[in-house]
Design an enzyme around this catalytic site. Structure first.
Site, mmCIF file in Angstrom:
data_model
loop_
_atom_site.group_PDB
_atom_site.id
_atom_site.type_symbol
_atom_site.label_atom_id
_atom_site.label_comp_id
_atom_site.label_asym_id
_atom_site.label_seq_id
_atom_site.Cartn_x
_atom_site.Cartn_y
_atom_site.Cartn_z
ATOM 1 N N HIS A 1 0.878 -1.172 0.000
ATOM 2 C CA HIS A 1 0.000 0.000 0.000
ATOM 3 C C HIS A 1 0.912 1.217 0.000
ATOM 4 C CE1 HIS A 1 -3.709 2.278 0.939
ATOM 5 N NE2 HIS A 1 -2.820 3.140 1.356
ATOM 6 N N CYS A 2 0.828 2.007 -1.034
ATOM 7 C CA CYS A 2 1.755 3.120 -1.174
ATOM 8 C C CYS A 2 1.100 4.425 -0.737
ATOM 9 C CB CYS A 2 2.187 3.235 -2.632
ATOM 10 S SG CYS A 2 3.418 4.508 -2.906
ATOM 11 N N PRO A 3 1.549 5.027 0.364
ATOM 12 C CA PRO A 3 0.940 6.286 0.789
ATOM 13 C C PRO A 3 1.264 7.447 -0.144
ATOM 14 C CG PRO A 3 2.761 5.690 2.225
ATOM 15 C CD PRO A 3 2.585 4.576 1.276
#
Lengths: 145, 474
Positions: B193-195
């Site tokens: 999950h890439c912020p």
């Protein structure tokens, strides 16, 4: 749909007796493939061979959609070069095959499954997880609820 | 109930891929005429996502630091075009703004595609499916409320792979699928999950993500090179760097941003190039699924054993469709009962009473049992994410809480002492990066923060990201 029309004429409501789920077969990896094992609930309704043929054809169609070949590479490279903007206007190969699968399932339902009181649901409506087969109550023996 | 069954069959009896507005209440499709207009599936989507443009665009609910990413790219590129390009065009060549422009367009387009595309979310199991699976597992006959560990083993290319059962989505996860607690969805070929992009990276948007980081590396390196050349040319003739900076203050800002970002971005690109070439995901790499650390002879069953073929299949393979059908219409009965349908059940819920009861009771008891334990061990209180923690515990036999606190705590230290030295390196560098400096520099890796805590400050994610801003899950 034959079963539907039939039920309207007779009882005005089709009754579902159960649903059978054909799960995915992951033995070849993450490609979309369904198990060809014949579910026992369908034994009284349809031929094992007919069922297996349907599932095998489905598997072949999905394999065609996901095939890594010259055409898909070309599509991928072209998409990359255009910063993936062509996906916004062009229908991908996968989507085309999915439409073909939709037509195949409709065809199978009309010709083979509906006359036997069964209904195949297109796996795409179940997230490509299962092939859902709805078994309608056999009106020749049962009564409505 | 009979009415219910009649309605449930009719829309599903039409096996057409293009859904139509439900026919029952539907001699009027008009929104104005009838209080209950046909609703689209995205409106009742159970995951934590946001939808725009009537379902065409989707984002994770927390957009993370996507606005910051966009701002940094736009500001740096803007300053480049305003301050550096005129000088360089005059003194060098007019190709420079052209190349810069092309790279900039690539970066922004791929960034937006990564953020707004469905990463490969698997729709949750319908109650019938879930009941069918429960039947197959629960052959003791009695309902035990503490969920037993549920795994299924399959043989993929002569390699044993364990499939875990997802309690939230009520299905056995396909191989390489993971449940993202931030988005509360199972995502196929889950990478992380890439912020920075505010979304998960999975099967459908990995190629966009990879193109984004590669083109961003080129853009950053290009701008850095151009700015250096610009300042060097200005400082020629003994006039000095300070003079050059005074003449072109924008270049100073660009220099700082690019200098600090280029290392982490280049490192990240390198890392992902390695992953693409070996057909691995970040999640698998962090957990060491195929590195044989357990001593057994394990190899990656998905790799084609050829770098070129791996790259082609990951980046240029056929584009899979979105499975969640955001813009499809709901069957009418669901729009008539918004309360229950919205929260728990997936959009195509069939109203079989028995199934709903089983699901409801088990679900309630699961969350009731687990949430107090979770709020003790993981500093985060949302019940929805609490449900995903049982996935950690499910692989272990005994009670969930000690396992959870260790597994939640162990996640990050395990991650930070991960196998890839380049990853560790990248992460160390990124701590010093300017982006991390904008937030509280935080030794997040030493703190066993729960992976299911979306409300912690973004600095954790910022410090964590480069190559590691995922929540390495399940």
């Amino acid at each position: 749909m034959l079963a539907y029309t039939h039920s309207l004429q007779d009882l005005q409501q089709p009754t579902v007796s159960s649903k059978v789920f054909v799960q995915r077969d992951y033995s070849s990896g993450t490609i979309c493939k369904f198990q060809t094992k014949f579910p026992s609930e369908l034994e009284s309704r349809i031929d094992k061979q007919q069922f297996e043929e349907t599932v095998q054809t489905l598997n072949n169609l999905y394999a065609e959609a996901e095939k890594l070949g010259g055409k898909s590479y070309l599509e991928g490279c072209l998409a990359c070069l255009t910063a993936y903007t062509i996906f916004l206007c062009m229908e991908t190969h996968y989507e085309k095959v999915l439409k073909k699968i939709g037509r195949f399932i409709k065809d199978q339902n009309e010709k083979i499954y509906a006359p036997r009181g069964l209904l195949l649901t297109d796996p795409i409506e179940r997230g490509l997880r299962v092939v859902e087969i709805t078994i309608f109550e056999d009106r020749s023996i049962g009564s409505g609820r | 109930m009979q009415n219910c069954e009649y309605q449930q069959i009719d829309p599903q009896a039409l096996p057409t891929p293009t859904p139509t507005p439900p026919p029952h209440h539907g001699h009027d499709g008009d929104k104005t005429e009838e209080p209950r207009r046909p609703r689209r599936k995205w409106e009742v989507f159970p995951g934590k996502n946001r939808f725009y443009c009537n379902g065409r665009i989707m984002l994770a609910r927390q957009s993370g630091i996507l606005p910051l990413t966009l701002a940094l790219i736009l500001v740096t590129s803007g300053l480049f075009f305003i301050f550096d390009c005129p000088f360089l065009v005059k003194h060098l060549t007019s190709c420079i703004p052209v190349i810069g422009g092309v790279l900039f367009v690539f970066v922004i387009t791929t960034l937006l595609r990564t953020s707004f595309t469905d990463p490969g979310i698997l729709p949750r199991a319908t109650p019938d499916e879930a009941a069918d699976i429960e039947k197959q597992i629960d052959n003791t006959g009695n309902a035990s409320y503490r969920p037993p560990p549920r795994t299924k083993e399959v043989l993929i290319n002569q390699q044993v792979v364990k499939l875990k059962y997802c309690f939230t989505c009520k299905m056995f996860r396909p191989p390489r699928t993971s449940h993202c607690s931030l988005c509360d969805n199972c995502v196929e070929r889950f990478d992380h999950h890439c912020p920075w992009v505010g979304n998960c990276v999975g099967k459908r948007n990995y190629r966009f993500f990879y193109t984004f980081i590669v083109s961003l590396s080129f853009l950053t390196a290009f701008i850095f090179g151009c700015v250096t050349t610009h300042l060097a040319l200005r400082a020629q003739g003994g006039r000095g760097l300070v003079f050059a900076l005074q003449e072109s203050p924008g270049s100073a800002v660009e220099l700082v941003i690019c200098f600090f970002s280029v290392w982490s971005i280049l490192g990240l690109s390198g890392f992902h190039t390695y992953l693409v070439a070996s057909n691995l995901t970040t999640n698998e790499d962090i957990k060491g699924s195929w590195s044989g650390k357990s001593g057994e002879d394990v190899t990656n069953p998905y790799s084609q054993k050829n770098i070129f073929i791996n790259c082609c299949s990951v980046l240029c393979g056929p584009m899979p469709p979105s499975l969640i059908d955001r813009r499809g219409f709901l069957p009418s009965e669901d729009s008539a009962q918004p309360g229950s349908a919205d929260i728990e059940l997936p959009p195509l819920a069939t109203k079989s009473e028995i199934n709903a009861c089983t699901q409801g009771t088990k679900g309630l008891l699961e969350s009731a049992t687990l949430s107090p334990l979770l709020s003790a061990s993981c500093p985060q209180g949302k019940p929805q994410t609490a449900q995903t923690c049982p996935d950690n515990g499910s692989a272990v036999n005994s009670g969930p809480s000690p396992q959870l606190s260790t597994s939640c705590g162990v996640r990050h230290p395990a991650g930070s002492t991960g196998d890839r030295s380049s990853l560790h390196h990248t992460r160390t560098r990124s701590k010093k990066s300017k982006r991390a400096a904008l937030h509280i520099p935080n030794p997040a890796f030493d703190v066993p923060v729960s992976p299911t805590s979306p409300d912690t400050d973004p600095s954790f994610k910022a410090g964590g990201h480069k190559g590691a801003g995922f929540t390495p899950l399940h």
